[in-house]
Design a protein around this motif. Sequence first.
Motif, PDB file in Angstrom:
ATOM      1  N   SER A 218       0.831  -1.201   0.000  1.00 61.21           N
ATOM      2  CA  SER A 218       0.000   0.000   0.000  1.00 61.21           C
ATOM      3  C   SER A 218       0.863   1.247   0.000  1.00 61.21           C
ATOM      4  O   SER A 218       2.091   1.170   0.012  1.00 61.21           O
ATOM      5  CB  SER A 218      -0.918  -0.054   1.230  1.00 61.21           C
ATOM      6  OG  SER A 218      -1.893   0.952   1.184  1.00 61.21           O
ATOM      7  N   TRP A 219       0.228   2.414   0.016  1.00 60.44           N
ATOM      8  CA  TRP A 219       0.975   3.663  -0.155  1.00 60.44           C
ATOM      9  C   TRP A 219       1.541   4.221   1.148  1.00 60.44           C
ATOM     10  O   TRP A 219       2.251   5.221   1.128  1.00 60.44           O
ATOM     11  CB  TRP A 219       0.122   4.697  -0.881  1.00 60.44           C
ATOM     12  CG  TRP A 219      -1.055   5.260  -0.125  1.00 60.44           C
ATOM     13  CD1 TRP A 219      -1.611   4.782   1.024  1.00 60.44           C
ATOM     14  CD2 TRP A 219      -1.804   6.421  -0.486  1.00 60.44           C
ATOM     15  NE1 TRP A 219      -2.675   5.564   1.404  1.00 60.44           N
ATOM     16  CE2 TRP A 219      -2.820   6.579   0.493  1.00 60.44           C
ATOM     17  CE3 TRP A 219      -1.732   7.345  -1.528  1.00 60.44           C
ATOM     18  CZ2 TRP A 219      -3.747   7.617   0.446  1.00 60.44           C
ATOM     19  CZ3 TRP A 219      -2.654   8.377  -1.568  1.00 60.44           C
ATOM     20  CH2 TRP A 219      -3.647   8.506  -0.598  1.00 60.44           C
ATOM     21  N   ILE A 249      -4.700  -4.486  -6.139  1.00 59.40           N
ATOM     22  CA  ILE A 249      -4.227  -3.709  -4.994  1.00 59.40           C
ATOM     23  C   ILE A 249      -5.351  -3.743  -3.968  1.00 59.40           C
ATOM     24  O   ILE A 249      -6.399  -3.121  -4.163  1.00 59.40           O
ATOM     25  CB  ILE A 249      -3.891  -2.277  -5.447  1.00 59.40           C
ATOM     26  CG1 ILE A 249      -2.787  -2.355  -6.518  1.00 59.40           C
ATOM     27  CG2 ILE A 249      -3.454  -1.414  -4.269  1.00 59.40           C
ATOM     28  CD1 ILE A 249      -2.546  -1.060  -7.238  1.00 59.40           C
ATOM     29  N   SER A 251      -5.873  -2.450  -1.091  1.00 58.34           N
ATOM     30  CA  SER A 251      -6.302  -1.105  -0.668  1.00 58.34           C
ATOM     31  C   SER A 251      -7.017  -1.082   0.677  1.00 58.34           C
ATOM     32  O   SER A 251      -8.025  -0.396   0.847  1.00 58.34           O
ATOM     33  CB  SER A 251      -7.174  -0.443  -1.753  1.00 58.34           C
ATOM     34  OG  SER A 251      -6.532  -0.478  -3.014  1.00 58.34           O
ATOM     35  N   ILE A 253      -6.431   0.701   3.159  1.00 56.06           N
ATOM     36  CA  ILE A 253      -5.544   1.817   3.505  1.00 56.06           C
ATOM     37  C   ILE A 253      -5.722   2.164   4.985  1.00 56.06           C
ATOM     38  O   ILE A 253      -6.767   1.894   5.578  1.00 56.06           O
ATOM     39  CB  ILE A 253      -5.730   3.033   2.562  1.00 56.06           C
ATOM     40  CG1 ILE A 253      -7.135   3.617   2.647  1.00 56.06           C
ATOM     41  CG2 ILE A 253      -5.375   2.641   1.135  1.00 56.06           C
ATOM     42  CD1 ILE A 253      -7.292   4.909   1.828  1.00 56.06           C
ATOM     43  N   ILE A 288      -8.527  -2.172  -7.836  1.00 51.55           N
ATOM     44  CA  ILE A 288      -8.686  -1.973  -6.391  1.00 51.55           C
ATOM     45  C   ILE A 288      -9.630  -3.086  -5.962  1.00 51.55           C
ATOM     46  O   ILE A 288     -10.798  -3.095  -6.348  1.00 51.55           O
ATOM     47  CB  ILE A 288      -9.277  -0.590  -6.067  1.00 51.55           C
ATOM     48  CG1 ILE A 288      -8.265   0.506  -6.447  1.00 51.55           C
ATOM     49  CG2 ILE A 288      -9.669  -0.499  -4.599  1.00 51.55           C
ATOM     50  CD1 ILE A 288      -8.775   1.930  -6.233  1.00 51.55           C
ATOM     51  N   PHE A 291     -11.156  -2.378  -0.997  1.00 52.38           N
ATOM     52  CA  PHE A 291     -10.987  -1.072  -0.343  1.00 52.38           C
ATOM     53  C   PHE A 291     -11.719  -0.959   0.999  1.00 52.38           C
ATOM     54  O   PHE A 291     -12.907  -1.290   1.121  1.00 52.38           O
ATOM     55  CB  PHE A 291     -11.482   0.047  -1.270  1.00 52.38           C
ATOM     56  CG  PHE A 291     -11.366   1.401  -0.640  1.00 52.38           C
ATOM     57  CD1 PHE A 291     -10.139   2.034  -0.562  1.00 52.38           C
ATOM     58  CD2 PHE A 291     -12.467   2.015  -0.073  1.00 52.38           C
ATOM     59  CE1 PHE A 291     -10.010   3.275   0.046  1.00 52.38           C
ATOM     60  CE2 PHE A 291     -12.357   3.254   0.542  1.00 52.38           C
ATOM     61  CZ  PHE A 291     -11.118   3.885   0.602  1.00 52.38           C
ATOM     62  N   THR A 313      -9.734   8.995   1.734  1.00 52.77           N
ATOM     63  CA  THR A 313     -10.302   8.218   0.622  1.00 52.77           C
ATOM     64  C   THR A 313     -10.199   8.998  -0.683  1.00 52.77           C
ATOM     65  O   THR A 313      -9.794   8.461  -1.722  1.00 52.77           O
ATOM     66  CB  THR A 313     -11.793   7.906   0.909  1.00 52.77           C
ATOM     67  OG1 THR A 313     -11.880   7.128   2.099  1.00 52.77           O
ATOM     68  CG2 THR A 313     -12.444   7.161  -0.239  1.00 52.77           C
ATOM     69  N   TYR A 316      -6.775   9.082  -2.072  1.00 47.80           N
ATOM     70  CA  TYR A 316      -6.392   7.779  -2.623  1.00 47.80           C
ATOM     71  C   TYR A 316      -7.063   7.535  -3.971  1.00 47.80           C
ATOM     72  O   TYR A 316      -6.409   7.168  -4.945  1.00 47.80           O
ATOM     73  CB  TYR A 316      -6.763   6.675  -1.623  1.00 47.80           C
ATOM     74  CG  TYR A 316      -6.264   5.309  -2.036  1.00 47.80           C
ATOM     75  CD1 TYR A 316      -4.904   5.016  -2.010  1.00 47.80           C
ATOM     76  CD2 TYR A 316      -7.142   4.327  -2.478  1.00 47.80           C
ATOM     77  CE1 TYR A 316      -4.437   3.775  -2.398  1.00 47.80           C
ATOM     78  CE2 TYR A 316      -6.678   3.073  -2.862  1.00 47.80           C
ATOM     79  CZ  TYR A 316      -5.319   2.806  -2.821  1.00 47.80           C
ATOM     80  OH  TYR A 316      -4.853   1.574  -3.225  1.00 47.80           O
ATOM     81  N   MET A 320      -5.397   7.023  -7.672  1.00 51.64           N
ATOM     82  CA  MET A 320      -5.568   5.749  -8.387  1.00 51.64           C
ATOM     83  C   MET A 320      -6.280   5.945  -9.723  1.00 51.64           C
ATOM     84  O   MET A 320      -5.970   5.297 -10.726  1.00 51.64           O
ATOM     85  CB  MET A 320      -6.333   4.746  -7.518  1.00 51.64           C
ATOM     86  CG  MET A 320      -5.602   4.305  -6.255  1.00 51.64           C
ATOM     87  SD  MET A 320      -4.006   3.531  -6.562  1.00 51.64           S
ATOM     88  CE  MET A 320      -4.510   2.008  -7.350  1.00 51.64           C
TER      89      MET A 320
END
Length: 379
Positions: A218-219, A249, A251, A253, A288, A291, A313, A316, A320
């Motif tokens: 993740s980021w 991904i 996600s 987060i 994604i 999420f 959100t 993100y 994306m």
Amino acid sequence: MIEPTRRQTLGGLAALAALPASVRAAPPAPASLDTLARKGGRRFGSAIAWNPRNADSGSVQNRAYAALVQRECGLVVPENEMKWQWLRKSPDSFDFTAMDGIVGWAKASGLGVRGHTLLWHRPKWFPGWLNDYDFGANPAAEAERLLTTHIRTVTARYGGIINSWDVVNEAIDHDRNAPIETSLSRAMGSPEAVLDLAFHTARDAAPGAELVYNDYMSWEPAHAKHCADVLRLLEGFRKRGTPVDALGIQSHIEMFSLDPATGVGPYREREWRAFLDDVVGMGYRLLITEFDVKDKALPSDVAVRDAKVADYTRRYFDLMLDYEQLGDILAWGMVDKYSWLQGFAPRDDGREVRACPYDDAYQAKPMRAAIAASLGAAG
Ligand code: XIL
């Protein structure tokens, strides 16, 4: 947006007055998240469960939840029901009851389905019998037989409705910074041998389908190493000609701390973009797949929390959605109280994690508006 003229507005009001009061009172339904996603050529979906014994869950049996998913989504993904632990109670049997339930409901509802997952390559998520399995005199052949039988059987059963598969889920071992070992990889000689066979088998068995490697890199700063490991894995797939089409991904987060500069959790925008650029540069598409938002570092106050979760959100999704290679977008559940995060990442204050687009009363939260705004801007 084109502003209506005064005449159009008045005409609209006159037409409205002619309607029965019950219809007039209903506000116009907002465009669903799926409708908004489709403007950009994508679909929006959610995880859903099959839980006949408990209608108070994020399941098909919960009529309110099922109706919300039908209203907002274009596709669903089974939260657990396609995993080996659910389908494979023993080496020589398959139990499709729960998965068939989800697929039957999805078909009747006009929803697509994603396949998650043909192989969650972690001992923790293998059925017990597979961790302890006696592979006999020719372990490689027996492991191959088990894996290919599984993938062929599951793809054959659901190939009519599923056109995107998480063939392999979470194959990195963080302690070793390398693909993880399991009973299958020990029998076959290496994790890569298992992963490659899984993808080749899926390609043969479901030739038209999108084949995805799915993971939770993740980021956030804590994920830097995981991103590097995933890149190495994806490079290996390309070098060996392993048929992988996309990176899923997940996600999930997270805000485990707050960045004073933004007021939301720290994220590595530049590095994350570089990671995504490298992934798409190798020809992979992006999805994604799961999420939701962990809100541990945020204060208890619900309004503050919801606003920050929505802000995070939006950041993100905006990033994306810059990627035209991004396809399907799925939430890992639509309603807070049913989110797996209530158990997996509980808050220190004991309050419910505000992880999903809808609250427990099925009211849309600011997160839902953030996703809609982001999709609307991109579409
Ligand atoms: C989770 C489910 O939500 C839980 O109900 C279950 O106990 C464990 O798995 N990454 C994945 C998903 O790929 O399959 C996981 O789902 C969440 C993390």
